[in-house]
Write an enzyme that holds these catalytic residues in place. Structure first.
Site, PDB file in Angstrom:
ATOM      1  N   THR A   1       0.863  -1.190   0.000  1.00 39.71           N
ATOM      2  CA  THR A   1       0.000   0.000   0.000  1.00 39.71           C
ATOM      3  C   THR A   1       0.895   1.234   0.000  1.00 39.71           C
ATOM      4  O   THR A   1       1.574   1.518   0.986  1.00 39.71           O
ATOM      5  CB  THR A   1      -0.922   0.043   1.236  1.00 39.71           C
TER       6      THR A   1
ATOM      7  N   LYS B   1      -7.267   1.975  -2.786  1.00 42.13           N
ATOM      8  CA  LYS B   1      -6.846   1.344  -1.529  1.00 42.13           C
ATOM      9  C   LYS B   1      -6.813   2.371  -0.393  1.00 42.13           C
ATOM     10  O   LYS B   1      -7.269   2.103   0.727  1.00 42.13           O
ATOM     11  CB  LYS B   1      -5.473   0.696  -1.733  1.00 42.13           C
TER      12      LYS B   1
ATOM     13  N   LYS C   1      -0.041   5.340   8.405  1.00 36.28           N
ATOM     14  CA  LYS C   1       0.565   5.661   7.098  1.00 36.28           C
ATOM     15  C   LYS C   1      -0.527   5.833   6.040  1.00 36.28           C
ATOM     16  O   LYS C   1      -0.515   6.779   5.256  1.00 36.28           O
ATOM     17  CB  LYS C   1       1.542   4.545   6.734  1.00 36.28           C
TER      18      LYS C   1
HETATM   19  P1  NAP Z   1       4.797  -5.941   7.970  1.00 40.68           P
HETATM   20  O1  NAP Z   1       4.464  -7.201   8.650  1.00 40.68           O
HETATM   21  O2  NAP Z   1       5.248  -4.771   8.790  1.00 40.68           O
HETATM   22  O3  NAP Z   1       5.905  -6.262   6.847  1.00 40.68           O
HETATM   23  C1  NAP Z   1       6.555  -5.234   6.175  1.00 40.68           C
HETATM   24  C2  NAP Z   1       7.535  -5.797   5.172  1.00 40.68           C
HETATM   25  O4  NAP Z   1       8.263  -4.698   4.580  1.00 40.68           O
HETATM   26  C3  NAP Z   1       8.588  -6.733   5.784  1.00 40.68           C
HETATM   27  O5  NAP Z   1       8.928  -7.715   4.852  1.00 40.68           O
HETATM   28  C4  NAP Z   1       9.754  -5.759   6.019  1.00 40.68           C
HETATM   29  O6  NAP Z   1      11.010  -6.398   6.091  1.00 40.68           O
HETATM   30  C5  NAP Z   1       9.663  -4.926   4.763  1.00 40.68           C
HETATM   31  N1  NAP Z   1      10.376  -3.667   4.875  1.00 40.68           N
HETATM   32  C6  NAP Z   1      10.076  -2.613   5.669  1.00 40.68           C
HETATM   33  N2  NAP Z   1      10.944  -1.618   5.464  1.00 40.68           N
HETATM   34  C7  NAP Z   1      11.827  -2.045   4.541  1.00 40.68           C
HETATM   35  C8  NAP Z   1      12.948  -1.458   3.902  1.00 40.68           C
HETATM   36  N3  NAP Z   1      13.335  -0.212   4.172  1.00 40.68           N
HETATM   37  N4  NAP Z   1      13.630  -2.206   3.008  1.00 40.68           N
HETATM   38  C9  NAP Z   1      13.240  -3.462   2.717  1.00 40.68           C
HETATM   39  N5  NAP Z   1      12.173  -4.071   3.272  1.00 40.68           N
HETATM   40  C10 NAP Z   1      11.473  -3.361   4.168  1.00 40.68           C
HETATM   41  O7  NAP Z   1       3.581  -5.381   7.123  1.00 40.68           O
HETATM   42  P2  NAP Z   1       2.339  -6.156   6.472  1.00 40.68           P
HETATM   43  O8  NAP Z   1       1.212  -6.131   7.432  1.00 40.68           O
HETATM   44  O9  NAP Z   1       2.785  -7.421   5.871  1.00 40.68           O
HETATM   45  O10 NAP Z   1       1.938  -5.103   5.320  1.00 40.68           O
HETATM   46  C11 NAP Z   1       2.627  -5.031   4.090  1.00 40.68           C
HETATM   47  C12 NAP Z   1       1.901  -4.015   3.210  1.00 40.68           C
HETATM   48  O11 NAP Z   1       0.558  -4.435   3.009  1.00 40.68           O
HETATM   49  C13 NAP Z   1       1.811  -2.610   3.821  1.00 40.68           C
HETATM   50  O12 NAP Z   1       1.898  -1.670   2.791  1.00 40.68           O
HETATM   51  C14 NAP Z   1       0.441  -2.587   4.460  1.00 40.68           C
HETATM   52  O13 NAP Z   1      -0.081  -1.287   4.566  1.00 40.68           O
HETATM   53  C15 NAP Z   1      -0.337  -3.431   3.468  1.00 40.68           C
HETATM   54  N6  NAP Z   1      -1.517  -4.132   4.012  1.00 40.68           N
HETATM   55  C16 NAP Z   1      -1.457  -4.746   5.226  1.00 40.68           C
HETATM   56  C17 NAP Z   1      -2.587  -5.376   5.699  1.00 40.68           C
HETATM   57  C18 NAP Z   1      -2.612  -6.062   7.052  1.00 40.68           C
HETATM   58  O14 NAP Z   1      -3.707  -6.292   7.560  1.00 40.68           O
HETATM   59  N7  NAP Z   1      -1.484  -6.399   7.670  1.00 40.68           N
HETATM   60  C19 NAP Z   1      -3.756  -5.417   4.934  1.00 40.68           C
HETATM   61  C20 NAP Z   1      -3.768  -4.812   3.680  1.00 40.68           C
HETATM   62  C21 NAP Z   1      -2.633  -4.168   3.219  1.00 40.68           C
HETATM   63  P3  NAP Z   1      11.594  -6.910   7.510  1.00 40.68           P
HETATM   64  O15 NAP Z   1      10.939  -8.228   7.762  1.00 40.68           O
HETATM   65  O16 NAP Z   1      13.053  -6.989   7.289  1.00 40.68           O
HETATM   66  O17 NAP Z   1      11.207  -5.861   8.531  1.00 40.68           O
END
Ligand code: NAP
Length: 287
Positions: A96, A171, A239
């Site tokens: 996102t 989104k 965010k």
């Molecule tokens: P998350 O668990 O916080 O995972 C974030 C991912 O991004 C991890 O793989 C992290 O790597 C990586 N990352 C962060 N900063 C980075 C950087 N500077 N360089 C390289 N990798 C980096 O988040 P998530 O819940 O999976 O969400 C992922 C995306 O989907 C986000 O944009 C979120 O808004 C969206 N989303 C989430 C949900 C939900 O319910 N969780 C639903 C819909 C959409 P590390 O493991 O090394 O930290």
């Protein structure tokens, strides 16, 4: 056999990549923190050392990263995804982000002969695990058609919205509504508590009428139990609100409620709640 790449194995990415592996796709994964690759490797994934290694060896690479800064770093950084992109390769960013970021990444990928699709998702950890996400794709139509068999293993509803940026905008608008609903829901629960009403009674009343919805039901139970394991991390909700408010700004659309919700979530982040589930915003409302 076609190879598919997956960059970013957080809460969402690990569940989505697992579904691709379970469906029999040949998947190469990369994550900044390498330890998160182990579970996927045990399921048959190939682990790559850099994003460039993934994009250079895969026909289509999917990214699922935290925010615009992460999406940018993984694409444009040293040994980043862009380095491995070339003629005939596709890059599908499901993170996102805002439309500006999506367009910037898309432009760079296509300038190197690749094809680009943005495909943010609606739905949280459980829908990601169950393969029932709502996928909001936009960009290169032939790449969309080629990625559809993978989308079908990750989502239950898949939309193609046109030009790059439309998926990001859709989104952010959806999550703006969700963040606003969560903020007012928490204010209602906090007010009920101070008025001496039971939260169980309030949840029951809300669930019995036109305001009933799965989010209030699921998160209401977690809030009353004081349990906030992250399904959707609070920092990501803030965010999304921040980016939605910026979208409103760019289009001169007043967003009073969203701006107020953003401030509430910002306060929650300042209280150190960013890594907890977004319903932990209740603690900021109550304090
Ligand atoms: P998350 O668990 O916080 O995972 C974030 C991912 O991004 C991890 O793989 C992290 O790597 C990586 N990352 C962060 N900063 C980075 C950087 N500077 N360089 C390289 N990798 C980096 O988040 P998530 O819940 O999976 O969400 C992922 C995306 O989907 C986000 O944009 C979120 O808004 C969206 N989303 C989430 C949900 C939900 O319910 N969780 C639903 C819909 C959409 P590390 O493991 O090394 O930290």
């Amino acid at each position: 056999m076609e190879r598919y790449g997956f960059l970013g194995l957080g809460i969402m990415g690990s569940a989505m990549a697992k579904n691709l592996l379970k469906a029999g796709f040949n998947v190469t994964v990369w994550n900044r923190s390498q330890d998160k690759c182990c579970e996927l490797a045990a399921l048959g994934a190939t682990v790559a050392a850099t994003p460039a290694e993934v994009t250079a060896s895969c026909q289509i690479t999917i990214a699922m990263l935290a925010d615009p800064a992460a999406a940018h770093a993984v694409c444009f950084g040293a040994q980043g995804a862009l380095e491995g992109i070339g003629e005939g390769r596709g890059y599908v960013d499901m993170s996102t982000v805002d439309a500006v970021t999506a367009k910037e990444i898309g432009k760079a990928i296509t300038a190197k002969g690749g094809a680009f699709l943005e495909a943010p998702v609606s739905g949280s950890k459980k829908p990601a695990e169950d393969g029932t996400l709502i996928i909001l794709a936009a960009g290169d139509r032939p790449l969309y058609d080629k990625t559809l068999p993978l989308f079908e293993k990750m989502g239950k509803k898949i939309l193609f919205l046109g030009e790059v940026g439309r998926g990001a905008d859709m989104k952010l608008i959806v999550n703006m509504v969700m963040g606003g609903m969560m903020a007012i829901f928490c204010e209602g629960l906090a007010l009920a508590g101070k008025a001496g009403l039971s939260s169980a009674d309030l949840l029951d009343v809300l669930d019995s009428g036109a305001l009933a919805n799965p989010m209030f039901k699921l998160k209401g139970a977690q809030i009353t139990q004081g349990s906030f394991p992250p399904a959707f991390p609070l920092k990501h909700m803030q965010k999304d609100l921040r980016l939605a408010v910026a979208l409103g700004d760019s289009l001169a659309q007043p967003l009073h409620a969203a701006a107020a919700a953003n401030e509430t979530f910002k306060k929650a982040r300042a209280l150190g709640l960013g890594g907890q589930d977004f319903c932990a915003v209740f603690k900021a409302v109550e304090s």
